[in-house]
Scaffold this active site. Sequence first.
Site: not given
Length: 387
Positions: A72, A189, A223-224, A244, A324
């Site tokens: 993504h 990410d 995606e997030e 990922d 994250h």
Amino acid sequence: MTRLTIDADYLAKVLRKLLAIPSPTGYTDTIVRFVAKELASFDLKVELTRRGAIRANRPGGTHLGARALVAHVDTLGAQVKQLKDNGRLALVPIGTWSARFAEGARGIIFTEKGSYSGTILPLKASGHTFNDEVDRLPIGWDHVEMRVDARARNADDLAHLGFEVGDIIAIDPQPEFLDSGFIVSRHLDDKAGVAVMLAALKALHDAKAETPVDIHWLFSISEEVGVGASAVLTADVASLVVIDNGTTAPGQNSDEFGVTLSTADQSGPFDYHLTKKLAELCRTNDIRYQKDLFRYYRSDSASAVIAGADVRTALITFGVDASHGYERIHMHALRSLAELVTAYVVSPVEITRDFQPTADLRGFTRQPTKEAVPELSPESENEDLEE
């Protein structure tokens, strides 16, 4: 061995370019254009969905039972919740990330009149004013605000400048590429996953490699926030491999080196046979790997299956420390993943029954059910003889 040589310099170069393009979920047009042009340089025809998810098909021996890979391009970010009376912006997050990592972050606010830079600060940011109250302030999005780099002393000033509720904010990744091979940045990410796919594709293109079936190179844009690959798969795809991040944290088995194969996430186990095949490819191609599972994690796989795609799914990851947050990875993992991708797409298709959406029992897969008989080591055999 079937793995191909990966151009590590290209991988790092394209990752730098990806990180330099702001792309929080909902603001991905620019990065979609970049990735589409990069795919076109490998002689691929690129298709976009209405909102911009990317699909590029590299033809193989047959379109039946096509294989798909997905990463993504969207990242975490924030949105303006309120124009505050003190001339600052109240925020809500895009995606799931802690305000702990937002404090002190630089970012860009995109308004219809143009963009502004700014800094996310705790409500009590000055130690010279608040003394140790700075350290006692709770953590959370209600306890931070964005100071914009413009003359704005109240909500009316902000409105005059063009700020509105809902404006999207991109967080500065602040990337560092170290000589040791470590890469420290926000948004690895999943821009690192995108770079892995492009590097693997370059290796296949340079080697003029042939594949037994078509390979679909997919890039999702949401995606997030849980939407992911829900609208980019076609009916001829039989298997989906997601690229990922893995989580290198206490209690996890992920690693910043080699490939981390995920056996399950919060949506449940991944396909037994596809995951087993990927592990075997690692072993036969001398690619370091380990397995892990993630309890508080879901990926493009879940969104595709929930949307109704009847595909085998697997998740291959690069270990990320502080996911994250201020993330860290190593080039070794990225190169290993790209090698595995090349080995996978050129490998034979074992489950040819998957060429059709449905069929009878002939050719249906089997999972082992017999009791295992441990092999004794030479030392154990000698002990048995002595007894």
